[in-house]
Design an enzyme around this catalytic site. Sequence first.
Site, PDB file in Angstrom:
ATOM      1  CG  HIS A   7     -46.128 -36.577  28.415  1.00 27.41           C
ATOM      2  ND1 HIS A   7     -46.634 -37.563  27.641  1.00 27.41           N
ATOM      3  CD2 HIS A   7     -46.917 -36.157  29.344  1.00 27.41           C
ATOM      4  CE1 HIS A   7     -47.905 -37.630  27.911  1.00 27.41           C
ATOM      5  NE2 HIS A   7     -48.124 -36.742  29.042  1.00 27.41           N
ATOM      6  CG  HIS A  66     -36.019 -38.037  42.969  1.00 31.82           C
ATOM      7  ND1 HIS A  66     -35.870 -38.846  43.870  1.00 31.82           N
ATOM      8  CD2 HIS A  66     -34.799 -38.090  42.332  1.00 31.82           C
ATOM      9  CE1 HIS A  66     -34.920 -39.571  43.753  1.00 31.82           C
ATOM     10  NE2 HIS A  66     -34.072 -39.004  42.704  1.00 31.82           N
ATOM     11  CD  GLU A 115     -30.360 -37.511  42.355  1.00 29.93           C
ATOM     12  OE1 GLU A 115     -29.280 -38.002  42.656  1.00 29.93           O
ATOM     13  OE2 GLU A 115     -31.440 -38.353  42.243  1.00 29.93           O
TER      14      GLU A 115
END
Length: 151
Positions: A7, A66, A115
């Site tokens: 996770h 990211h 993204e």
Amino acid sequence: MIQSINHVTYSVSDISKSINFYKDILKAKILVESDKTAYFILGGLWLALNEEKDIPRNEIRYSYTHMAFTIEESEFEEWYQWLNDNNVNILEGRTRDVRDKKSIYFTDPDGHKFELHTGTLQDRLDYYKEEKPHMKFYEWDEVDKTDNNRE
């Protein structure tokens, strides 16, 4: 042996605002929520949000760190318009070669970067092999991708 990503957890400043963003904008499926925590499934990934109001968040904007999700190239403009219509902070992406496919970079309400990318790892490797001779490439196959050959 590491099998997969279990996770991802993000610290958020306002759990209600973040729940709305992930549920309504990214269309994540909410599994549980409380006054300080929320769990979602997003792109097959367990995403956890924990509210932590009193931590500094200024430095996050300077990082390229990211999380990227795959989208179909045919959906690229639709996603861009959706994010724009919902006043999501869309970031200026880097200049790309068409072989590197398309990406939309944006942030959540706390500045975490995301993204939406139309390419694959193999697309990126093929492009880099053609254009970046200074890079060293290693061989890998389908078995390596899942670590099935390791004990």
